[in-house]
Design a protein around this motif. Structure first.
Motif, PDB file in Angstrom:
ATOM      1  N   GLY A 172       0.762  -1.063   0.003  1.00 20.98           N
ATOM      2  CA  GLY A 172       0.135   0.143  -0.139  1.00 20.98           C
ATOM      3  C   GLY A 172       0.847   0.878   0.198  1.00 20.98           C
ATOM      4  O   GLY A 172       0.749   1.919  -0.978  1.00 20.98           O
ATOM      5  N   LEU A 173       1.806   1.653   0.519  1.00 18.00           N
ATOM      6  CA  LEU A 173       3.028   2.274   0.521  1.00 18.00           C
ATOM      7  C   LEU A 173       3.708   3.072  -0.522  1.00 18.00           C
ATOM      8  O   LEU A 173       3.554   3.219  -0.966  1.00 18.00           O
ATOM      9  CB  LEU A 173       3.912   1.827   1.989  1.00 18.00           C
ATOM     10  CG  LEU A 173       3.437   1.953   3.432  1.00 18.00           C
ATOM     11  CD1 LEU A 173       4.993   2.107   4.155  1.00 18.00           C
ATOM     12  CD2 LEU A 173       2.076   3.682   3.564  1.00 18.00           C
ATOM     13  N   GLN A 174       3.636   1.493  -0.815  1.00 15.68           N
ATOM     14  CA  GLN A 174       4.557   1.480  -2.356  1.00 15.68           C
ATOM     15  C   GLN A 174       2.968   2.019  -3.511  1.00 15.68           C
ATOM     16  O   GLN A 174       3.528   3.292  -4.886  1.00 15.68           O
ATOM     17  CB  GLN A 174       5.220   0.545  -2.796  1.00 15.68           C
ATOM     18  CG  GLN A 174       6.155   0.182  -4.174  1.00 15.68           C
ATOM     19  CD  GLN A 174       6.744   1.242  -4.942  1.00 15.68           C
ATOM     20  OE1 GLN A 174       7.558   1.224  -3.577  1.00 15.68           O
ATOM     21  NE2 GLN A 174       6.859   2.358  -5.415  1.00 15.68           N
ATOM     22  N   MET A 175       2.005   2.008  -3.849  1.00 18.82           N
ATOM     23  CA  MET A 175       0.600   2.407  -3.930  1.00 18.82           C
ATOM     24  C   MET A 175       0.907   4.132  -3.923  1.00 18.82           C
ATOM     25  O   MET A 175       1.381   4.989  -5.250  1.00 18.82           O
ATOM     26  CB  MET A 175      -0.414   1.656  -3.884  1.00 18.82           C
ATOM     27  CG  MET A 175      -1.649   2.452  -5.076  1.00 18.82           C
ATOM     28  SD  MET A 175      -0.792   1.941  -6.479  1.00 18.82           S
ATOM     29  CE  MET A 175      -0.530   0.035  -7.272  1.00 18.82           C
ATOM     30  N   MET A 176       0.905   4.919  -2.609  1.00 14.59           N
ATOM     31  CA  MET A 176       0.975   5.931  -2.276  1.00 14.59           C
ATOM     32  C   MET A 176       2.202   6.587  -2.774  1.00 14.59           C
ATOM     33  O   MET A 176       2.027   7.474  -3.516  1.00 14.59           O
ATOM     34  CB  MET A 176       0.851   5.996  -1.131  1.00 14.59           C
ATOM     35  CG  MET A 176       0.022   5.189  -0.041  1.00 14.59           C
ATOM     36  SD  MET A 176      -1.519   6.488  -0.239  1.00 14.59           S
ATOM     37  CE  MET A 176      -1.710   8.000   0.583  1.00 14.59           C
TER      38      MET A 176
END
Length: 154
Positions: free
Chosen positions: A7-11
């Motif tokens: 999720g952090l990578q998507m952000m």
């Protein structure tokens, strides 16, 4: 299963650059929304602004804010981290100068003591990308993901 790092990578992919998005604050029980240029880095958004602006006055009283971009929604705690020229802001200042290069030199007066950087430390977010949606809890360092076909026309 915990999809926090994913999720952090998507952000980072979606918001790790200059993105115009609405920022909501609250004043005397009424929500106020305005569009700001925001940059995501390390679980926070950064915005150049002015300490005497209504948004900063509202955040000083109630630091809880929300950000939005298309279907993306995030909540966080806003904080004035000071003028871009302050020593503790050296690294983020250089990044913001690059990220916001389209307007930084024309509209950010670093010599004015009231020019400041707003940091929104995220508490949670609903993120959409690659036919997935992530519910991210930044405080618990957890995220779940679900398949999500977005058929809304923007």
């Amino acid at each position: 299963m915990n999809y926090y790092e994913e999720g952090l990578q998507m952000m980072k992919e979606l918001y790790g650059h200059d993105v115009a998005m609405p920022l909501a604050t609250v004043r005397e029980g009424k929500a106020n929304v305005r569009v700001v240029n925001a940059y995501y880095k390390d679980k926070a958004f950064y915005i150049t602004t002015y300490a005497l602006s209504n948004k900063m006055k509202e955040i000083a009283v109630n630091p809880y804010v929300a950000l939005n971009h298309n279907l993306f929604v995030a909540h966080g705690v806003g904080k004035n981290i000071g003028n871009p020229l302050e020593e503790q802001n050296r690294e983020i200042r250089e990044e913001l100068r690059q990220v916001f290069s389209a307007f930084y030199e024309k509209h950010v007066n670093e010599q004015d003591k009231n020019t400041c950087i707003l940091q929104v430390q995220l508490t949670d977010a609903l993120v959409f990308g690659n036919d997935l949606k992530y519910f991210i809890d930044f405080e618990q360092k957890t995220a779940v993901k679900e398949t999500c076909i977005i058929d809304i026309v923007f």
